[in-house]
Design a protein around this motif. Structure first.
Motif, PDB file in Angstrom:
ATOM      1  N   GLU A 178       0.805  -1.218   0.000  1.00 41.10           N
ATOM      2  CA  GLU A 178       0.000   0.000   0.000  1.00 41.10           C
ATOM      3  C   GLU A 178       0.839   1.270   0.000  1.00 41.10           C
ATOM      4  O   GLU A 178       0.298   2.363  -0.207  1.00 41.10           O
ATOM      5  CB  GLU A 178      -0.930   0.027   1.219  1.00 41.10           C
ATOM      6  N   LYS A 185       2.530   3.331  -9.776  1.00 41.77           N
ATOM      7  CA  LYS A 185       1.355   3.486 -10.619  1.00 41.77           C
ATOM      8  C   LYS A 185       1.646   4.451 -11.758  1.00 41.77           C
ATOM      9  O   LYS A 185       2.544   5.278 -11.676  1.00 41.77           O
ATOM     10  CB  LYS A 185       0.165   4.012  -9.803  1.00 41.77           C
ATOM     11  N   ARG A 186       0.871   4.315 -12.807  1.00 48.02           N
ATOM     12  CA  ARG A 186       0.982   5.258 -13.922  1.00 48.02           C
ATOM     13  C   ARG A 186       0.440   6.613 -13.484  1.00 48.02           C
ATOM     14  O   ARG A 186      -0.631   6.721 -12.910  1.00 48.02           O
ATOM     15  CB  ARG A 186       0.190   4.741 -15.131  1.00 48.02           C
ATOM     16  N   GLU A 226      -1.191  -0.686 -15.403  1.00 44.79           N
ATOM     17  CA  GLU A 226      -1.525   0.506 -14.625  1.00 44.79           C
ATOM     18  C   GLU A 226      -0.696   0.614 -13.350  1.00 44.79           C
ATOM     19  O   GLU A 226      -0.436   1.720 -12.882  1.00 44.79           O
ATOM     20  CB  GLU A 226      -3.021   0.519 -14.276  1.00 44.79           C
ATOM     21  N   SER A 227      -0.271  -0.518 -12.766  1.00 42.88           N
ATOM     22  CA  SER A 227       0.497  -0.487 -11.522  1.00 42.88           C
ATOM     23  C   SER A 227       1.347  -1.749 -11.430  1.00 42.88           C
ATOM     24  O   SER A 227       1.059  -2.757 -12.075  1.00 42.88           O
ATOM     25  CB  SER A 227      -0.439  -0.380 -10.312  1.00 42.88           C
ATOM     26  N   ASP A 262       2.335   8.563 -11.429  1.00 41.46           N
ATOM     27  CA  ASP A 262       3.111   8.955 -10.251  1.00 41.46           C
ATOM     28  C   ASP A 262       4.289   9.827 -10.652  1.00 41.46           C
ATOM     29  O   ASP A 262       4.834   9.717 -11.751  1.00 41.46           O
ATOM     30  CB  ASP A 262       3.623   7.712  -9.507  1.00 41.46           C
ATOM     31  N   THR A 300       3.920   0.285  -4.284  1.00 41.25           N
ATOM     32  CA  THR A 300       3.326   0.056  -5.593  1.00 41.25           C
ATOM     33  C   THR A 300       3.577   1.271  -6.470  1.00 41.25           C
ATOM     34  O   THR A 300       3.328   2.405  -6.050  1.00 41.25           O
ATOM     35  CB  THR A 300       1.809  -0.193  -5.485  1.00 41.25           C
TER      36      THR A 300
END
Length: 839
Positions: free
Chosen positions: A512, A542-543, A568-569, A545, A540
């Motif tokens: 998380e 992610k797209r 996406e991640s 970030d 994680t």
């Protein structure tokens, strides 16, 4: 007679096949393809349909079609932009039958055909009048829009002038109403005259009435605009004069002194913003101080402090790491921890089965399209087992592994050392052991090729034990697994050993949390820009970030997984390619996801400034002359050396002689040694261990020279063993006697070899570096290894004997007492100088 098809019929009537099929469909014919047959009845039916649709058939003589196209141009705007307006009219007139016409007395002078012509003329006149009316309406609309725009511009200009005038109380004026019949402004009267002038050329009375009506409308609009402008001026003056006729601005009685916080590096625009002044004033002040800068240029802390004091403010210096601490403090990695997969790198000597082992694991343990697959884009794949998952990282040899360790990063959790059972321990095997030990990574030894007839696993254990790698069977802590990459024997046992080694490490991650990891490699793609392969170690990614990776930052535009697909991640212990960085970070740089893009840019700029300072300071760190500055301290000084030689015998002799020079005060440590030219791996290892790079009859390749020059490492070339030993011995004893130092003054590359009966071999060369001198010593290099040392017998430029040839020029070289010069060899011209040294 052959039957005609639709295609043939289309060629005959000069029509396109799709258009002809569409017309045949409208005529009710069943033809759908160009190969369908067309009969004479089909042609007749199509002809009747086309005749009816184009005004033929019964009554066609009583029907006439008129087509009218009118064009006009409208000028709009002050610059005279012209708009072309085109109106198209098509009307069909039909003469009614005699029985349908009402009975009227027929004029005496008009017959049937004349009446039809008269009706046609009247219709034509009506169409022309209507088209002219539409043109006039379009012109009026364009003119009204232009007048409205000009009125708004004049109102804004008057408002600006009124704001710039001195604020003098003026009594409020009541706007006077303008009557309907008042004279319009001059410009409106002129417009009316121009409009009336256009109408005088027309014959019809109705057109002149329309012009007069449009002129009256324009006058009314002009009067209304004057009233509105007067009302706006009155309201503005009333607003300014309210409150006793005084404005709200008060001039400061003394200068405002601000406390300006200055970080380690700051741009000129940000510095001006913190002082609440324009950036041009800061640039002007720095120019008077002798520094020409731009608005986006970054300046250091000391320079910024001087500028702030010059501008009359108080500077407040911020700590070096305050910016990074502020950014990193806002990132939280707390959360529920879960076990993550270990990251494994396979290392070993050439032709010991590393690639075969990886290929077998890929075929046997990776489900196609599900768990992952090895690709050319990312060089990594994921293995799912009952006991856990494993991520294999296919790094490009030992170079990337060493580069990561040189920058303090840790990307690999476990190393699989592949050793061939029929070959034993080889130089690159020893190099892999040194890298793993230096990084503190646990080893799992895979004794490969046990299915071959000459395999001897016990020999591998004996040789590795001499290098400090002792198996668990002999009381050590290293797992040995006998495998066969060809048959797949004990592959499962090898993977279980890797999982067992990773359980001891207790690898955890928080999915998380924001993404964090290490850069495996990066490149500049022509179509996608900077592309970095990263390994997510925690959190994680992610797209979208914002990523800070070493000296570079950017927003992630795309994520590509190990299958080459967009995702996406990406979670922990997974490799991925990212796009969107402003540059290519180096292998081993840490990356993290931050919340503010502006802060990320500031941290990246700060790191770039610090990197330049560290690089300049490092140039003096690994010099041989400064190695023994701490001789008087309690701890013994240590000289680290990366040694490369041309043959194994010379290597062992030099290594043994250097180790015997160690004393209680000074120690000599050969960090790495090997046979062959100096490579980028050697340069990275020297950078990580602050070592001197020593080459005995070998030279550095292009990648190694690039790293050595960029990092300022100390590189020494020797051709005589006792010269090397004497220099190190003299430096250790503190008696820095005169030394012979070689200086390469020129390098020529052999492009062609000519054979002459009396002269022998003559090398046609191109001087690529420095200057080639006739009377200096030379060496012949083949693949960066010295194969001959001597003198030049001849040096010619065309047909003339010369004493020197400069860089970029061609020449002919004859090597004295040596005729084995080949194309691709390099002739190195060097000079020996005697340098006096003192403590």
């Amino acid at each position: 007679m052959s039957e005609m098809t639709v295609k043939d019929f289309a060629v005959k009537v000069k029509r396109d096949v799709p258009r002809l099929l569409e017309q045949m469909k409208d005529a009710g014919l069943p033809h759908k393809k160009e190969d369908d047959a067309v009969s004479e009845d089909d042609k007749q039916q199509l002809l009747e349909h086309l005749t009816k649709s184009h005004g033929g058939g019964p009554g066609a003589k009583n029907r006439i079609t008129l087509t009218r196209k009118t064009k006009s141009r409208i000028r709009t705007g002050e610059r005279g932009k012209t708009i072309e307006v085109q109106v198209r009219k098509k009307r069909t007139y039909v003469k009614r039958a005699e029985e349908e016409q009402p009975k009227q007395p027929e004029p005496k002078a008009a017959t049937g055909p004349r009446q039809l012509v008269g009706d046609m003329a009247n219709s034509r006149a009506e169409a022309e009048a209507k088209a002219a009316e539409e043109t006039r309406q379009a012109e009026a609309q364009a003119k009204a829009a232009e007048e409205a725009r000009q009125a708004e511009a004049r109102a804004a200009e008057e408002a600006a002038k009124a704001a710039a005038e001195p604020q003098i109380p003026v009594p409020e004026l009541e706007p006077q109403p303008v009557e309907q019949g008042d004279a319009p402004p001059k410009e409106n009267r002129g417009d009316g005259r121009r409009a009336a002038k256009k109408g005088t050329g027309r014959k019809e009375r109705g057109e002149r009435d329309d012009d007069d009506r449009r002129e009256r409308d324009e006058r009314r609009r002009g009067s209304g605009k004057k009233v509105k402008r007067a009302e706006r001026r009155g309201s503005r003056r009333g607003g300014r004069d309210s409150g006793g006729g005084k404005h709200g601005f008060q001039k400061p009685t003394q200068p405002i002194v601000r406390e300006v916080s200055i970080p380690e590096s700051i741009s000129v625009a940000d510095l001006a913003d913190r002082m609440s002044i324009k950036a041009n004033e800061v640039i002007k002040a720095m120019f008077t101080m002798g520094a020409a800068v731009t608005i986006n240029q970054t300046i250091d802390q000391d320079t910024a402090a001087i500028v702030v004091e010059e501008m009359g403010h108080t500077p407040k210096l911020v700590k070096d790491d305050a910016l990074e601490t502020e950014v990193l403090a806002g990132i939280s990695y707390e959360g529920e921890e879960i076990s993550r997969a270990p990251v494994v790198t396979v290392m070993g000597h050439v032709d010991h089965g590393k690639t075969s082992l990886l290929d077998y694991i890929r075929r046997a343990k990776v489900a196609p399209g599900e768990a992952g697959g090895i690709t050319q884009h990312i060089g990594a794949y994921h293995v799912e087992m009952d006991g856990g998952d494993i991520t294999f990282l296919d790094t490009p040899g030992h170079a990337a592994f060493t580069a990561m360790r040189a920058r303090g990063a840790q990307a690999t959790d476990v190393v699989i050392l592949v050793v061939a059972a029929d070959d034993g321990v080889m130089p690159q095997t020893i190099e892999a052991i040194e890298h793993a030990k230096a990084a503190g990574v646990p080893l799992v030894v895979a004794v490969n090729k046990i299915d071959k007839p000459g395999a001897d696993p016990d020999r591998v254990k004996n040789e590795l034990s001499q290098r400090g790698v002792i198996s668990e069977e002999w009381g050590g802590d290293t797992q040995f697994v006998h495998v066969s990459a060809k048959t797949g024997e004990n592959i499962d046992a090898l993977l279980e050993s890797v999982l067992l080694a990773s359980e001891v490490l207790e690898l955890k991650a928080v999915p998380e949390a924001p993404g964090k990891g290490v850069v495996v490699e990066s490149r500049l793609d022509r179509g996608r820009g900077p592309v970095a392969t990263v390994l997510v170690q925690n959190g994680t990614l992610k797209r979208g970030d914002i990523v800070l990776a070493g000296l570079h930052y950017g927003r992630v535009r795309a994520l590509t997984n190990e299958l080459g697909k967009q995702v996406e991640s990406v979670g922990p212990a997974m490799p991925v390619e990212i796009q969107g960085l402003d540059g290519t970070p180096e292998a081993g740089e840490e990356f993290m996801v931050v919340a503010d893009e502006k802060k990320a840019r500031e941290v990246a700029n700060f790191r770039q400034g610090k990197y330049r300072e560290i690089r300049l300071a490092r140039q003096q760190k690994a010099k041989l002359e400064n190695m023994f500055s701490q001789m008087g301290q309690d701890e013994a000084a240590k000289v680290n050396i990366v040694l490369k030689a041309d043959v194994q015998g010379s290597l062992e002799a030099i290594k043994g002689a250097l180790e015997e020079l160690s004393t209680d005060e000074v120690q000599v440590a050969v960090v790495s040694s090997g046979v062959g030219g100096i490579t980028g791996t050697d340069a990275n290892l020297a950078l990580a261990s602050d070592a001197i790079v020593v080459g005995f009859n070998v030279r550095a390749d292009a990648s190694a020279r690039e790293i050595i020059e960029r990092e300022g490492l100390d590189l020494r070339y020797y051709s005589v063993i006792y010269h090397l030993i004497d220099e190190v011995k003299q430096a250790m004893s503190g008696m820095l006697a005169p030394e012979w130092k070689e200086e390469i003054v020129g390098v020529a590359e052999v492009r062609d070899v000519f054979r002459a009966p009396k002269i022998g071999a003559v090398a046609g060369c191109m001087v690529v570096e420095g200057t080639v001198h006739r009377h200096k010593k030379i060496r012949v290099l083949r693949e960066n290894v010295v194969i001959y040392e001597g003198e030049l017998e001849s040096l010619r430029r065309f047909k003339d004997d010369v004493n020197e040839v400069r860089s970029g020029m061609e020449c002919g070289i004859g090597v004295k007492n040596y005729n084995d010069v080949q194309v691709g060899d390099k002739i190195e011209v060097f000079d020996q100088t005697k340098i006096e040294r003192s403590l």
